[in-house]
Design an enzyme around this catalytic site. Structure first.
Site, mmCIF file in Angstrom:
data_model
loop_
_atom_site.group_PDB
_atom_site.id
_atom_site.type_symbol
_atom_site.label_atom_id
_atom_site.label_comp_id
_atom_site.label_asym_id
_atom_site.label_seq_id
_atom_site.Cartn_x
_atom_site.Cartn_y
_atom_site.Cartn_z
ATOM 1 C CE LYS A 68 1.198 -9.589 1.942
ATOM 2 N NZ LYS A 68 0.803 -8.761 2.257
ATOM 3 C CD GLU A 119 4.137 -16.776 2.224
ATOM 4 O OE1 GLU A 119 5.396 -15.881 1.989
ATOM 5 O OE2 GLU A 119 3.547 -16.764 3.286
ATOM 6 C CG HIS A 137 -5.651 -15.045 5.988
ATOM 7 N ND1 HIS A 137 -5.105 -16.200 6.210
ATOM 8 C CD2 HIS A 137 -7.236 -15.495 5.030
ATOM 9 C CE1 HIS A 137 -5.259 -17.081 5.862
ATOM 10 N NE2 HIS A 137 -6.272 -16.864 4.818
ATOM 11 N NE ARG A 187 -0.811 -0.637 8.684
ATOM 12 C CZ ARG A 187 -1.074 -2.249 9.144
ATOM 13 N NH1 ARG A 187 -0.639 -1.755 10.158
ATOM 14 N NH2 ARG A 187 -1.228 -3.935 8.707
#
Length: 612
Positions: free
Chosen positions: A116, A200, A235, A297
């Site tokens: 990330k 973040e 999440h 994917r």
């Protein structure tokens, strides 16, 4: 075109790929663990190869075994599905080195977007907006805590190699940072073999919007519009839809153009998804939508995109992997109607969404116009503790969002799963929530109102009466009332709990048990009987395993004093961590497990004794 395709996966995605491959005349080869020897994907494939024990780490995650199976079965291509090795660049390279076709992006693209922190830096360079945060090399807890303070709480801790909600923690304040960081890093090591994280900024009212992109080997990249995946729990996506509610044409154009730039920045080939976080405090605005990550994917929720575009994304994958150009140009693609998908899981919402395992004695799916079922199990199959507990994906399409929502609601309400618990009733309530109906969902909705949605319900009086009549022999003299139909009251067991039901009549051919199903929930009604067996309860101080799994952390020692709610043991099962806590203040009178130990359902883990 590919001649023989090995699917390096299991469950519904393996079945999904096999259906398209067969339609295209491609021979299919399944792989399976010992636990999946009789699984539906094995039955559907033209050939099957056993690759090891039930543990995924000894079977579906063993690249060497999968490559050996491909060679032995004469495959000339491998499709990884999603999960397992689908975003493993080393596996993709191994497939290519073996002289086989890899149905997916290049190993270089996977590596570029797989971490990330590196992906966000790359996106900034490509002109794709990213959320503020810390991507640095210094991974010391002290430095990460300082960066979190500087960014300002709340923050998200994310494993740089994470995905699918794994390796992610929301931290509201500095006091909770250290525990959340340790838990996130432990999960990241276990799931991805990499415990590096980034920090973040957490958007207070976030919406999760993603864009489906597709590239070919000739350099062309198109988008297939956006999906909204904002309804989430921890999440993990719960319900997805396409297109996104409230998306105006200008914002869509800007968002999708950014997604195409992101894909071109890594020379992307195949199906991929660019995930964005949007500020949901007001109308969608391109200036308030930021890049989160790319999934290299096929996504679990790809059917909603297929439903609104009329495209078979798996067919596109197979054609592009065979060297063909994209089957359609951007101007050929358009949105038709609305689609929604719900993930039906084997879990018990009333018990904190604990996974539910066992044999599926009853498995029925509701139907509706424009409905679609994606599943990898049938009635009689067993939900194993070794893999993800998803039973099926239910997909509905309609001309409007409301029509799609109502159809999906009907499909879920008419589904029945027993004795394994499932989340269908929870999904029905989620679809009926005023914020979902209005299309104003943010990712925090279930966190705010999920407890009410998860409450178990009881069968209606009409359903109970009908079931009672089926259990009791007809006798016109019982329950006789002057000038009224005979009516009587009797005791029964509803899922093992005593209940009284007033009913009229009876059956000429009574049965021992009746399965009831209503609004996605299922129960069993049986004759009343006394039962002296009782298991240990939290009130007794016995700490029992809520499911089979592996002990990954032990936070106390025998003899320790503990307070109510204190963490005792962490259990990992079905890709999730479950923390077991002290039910009251006391002393650890017994500690029966150690880190790394496998435990069975309801195994005694510890005992808390009250202090007199």
């Amino acid at each position: 075109m590919i001649g023989a395709l090995l699917i390096a996966n299991r469950g519904e995605i393996a079945c999904r790929i096999i259906r398209t491959a067969h339609r295209m005349g491609i021979r299919t080869i399944a792989v399976h663990s010992d636990a999946d020897a009789e699984a539906l994907h094995v039955q559907m494939a033209d050939a099957a190869v056993a690759i090891g024990p039930a543990l995924a780490s000894e079977s579906y995650l063993r690249a060497d075994k999968i490559l050996a199976a491909a060679q032995a079965a004469g495959a000339d291509a491998i499709h990884p599905g999603y999960g397992f090795l689908s975003e493993n660049a080393d596996f993709a390279q191994g497939v290519l080195d073996a002289g086989l076709t890899w149905v997916g992006p290049s190993p270089a693209s996977i590596r570029a977007m797989g971490l990330k922190d590196a992906a966000k830096a790359l996106m900034e360079k490509a002109g794709v907006p990213v959320t503020p945060g810390y991507l640095g090399e210094d991974q010391s807890p002290e430095r990460l805590a300082r960066e979190a303070e500087g960014i300002g709480y709340p923050v998200l801790i994310k494993a740089v190699a994470g995905g699918g909600g794994k390796g992610m923690r929301l931290v509201e304040d500095a006091q909770g940072f250290a525990d959340a960081l340790a838990s996130c890093q432990r999960e990241a090591r276990s799931s991805f073999g990499n415990d590096r994280v980034l920090i973040e900024k957490y958007i207070a009212t976030p919406r999760h919007i993603e864009v489906q992109v597709f590239g070919d080997t000739l350099g062309s990249v198109v988008h297939l519009f956006e999906r909204d995946c904002s309804l989430q729990r921890r999440h993990q996506k719960v319900i997805e839809e396409a297109p996104a509610p409230g998306m105006d044409p200008a914002t869509r154009e800007a968002l999708c153009a950014a997604a195409v730039r992101a894909a071109k920045a890594v020379d992307y080939v195949g199906a991929g998804t660019i995930e964005f976080i949007a500020d949901g405090s007001g109308p969608l605005d391109a200036e308030k939508i930021w890049f989160m990550e790319m999934n290299t994917r096929l996504q679990v929720e790809h059917p909603v995109t297929e439903e609104i575009t009329g495209v078979d994304l798996v067919e596109w994958q197979l054609r592009v992997a065979s060297g063909e150009p994209l089957p359609a140009a951007q101007e050929d693609l358009s949105i038709s109607g609305w689609a929604m998908e719900a993930r039906l899981y084997a879990e018990d919402p009333a018990r904190g969404f604990l996974p539910s395992t066992g044999r599926l004695e009853m498995l029925e799916f509701g139907d509706a116009p424009g409905g679609r079922i994606e599943t990898g199990v049938e009635a009689g199959d067993t939900v194993s503790p070794h893999y993800d507990p998803m039973i099926a994906k239910l997909v509905a399409h309609g001309d409007t969002r409301e029509e799609a929502r109502e159809r999906l609601c009907d499909m879920l309400a008419e589904s029945a799963v027993w004795p394994v618990k499932c989340n269908a009733p929870f999904l029905v309530r989620a679809l009926e929530h005023p914020e979902f109906v209005a299309g104003t969902v943010d990712t925090g909705l279930i966190g705010r109102d999920g407890e009410e949605m998860a409450q178990p319900s009881a069968p209606s009086a009409e359903t109970l009466e009908a079931a009672a009549r089926a259990l009791v022999p007809a006798d016109p003299l019982l329950g006789f009332r002057l000038n009224a139909a005979p009516r009587r009251t009797a005791r029964f067991l509803l899922d093992g709990e005593p209940c009284e039901i007033a009913f009229e009549g009876g059956s000429e051919d009574p049965v021992e048990a009746v399965l009831l199903a209503e609004r996605g929930e299922a129960w069993q009604l049986t004759h009343w009987r006394r039962d002296g067996a009782h298991g240990a309860s939290a009130g007794s101080g016995a700490i029992l395993a809520p499911m089979p799994g592996r002990i990954i952390a032990v936070a106390v020692s025998q003899g320790d004093e503990v307070v109510r709610g204190q963490k005792l043991v962490t259990l990992e099962a079905m890709k999730m961590e479950h923390t077991l806590v002290a039910p009251f203040d006391g002393v650890v009178g017994e500690l029966a497990v150690r880190e790394g130990q496998q435990v069975a359902l309801e195994a005694a883990l510890a005992r808390i004794d009250e202090v007199e």
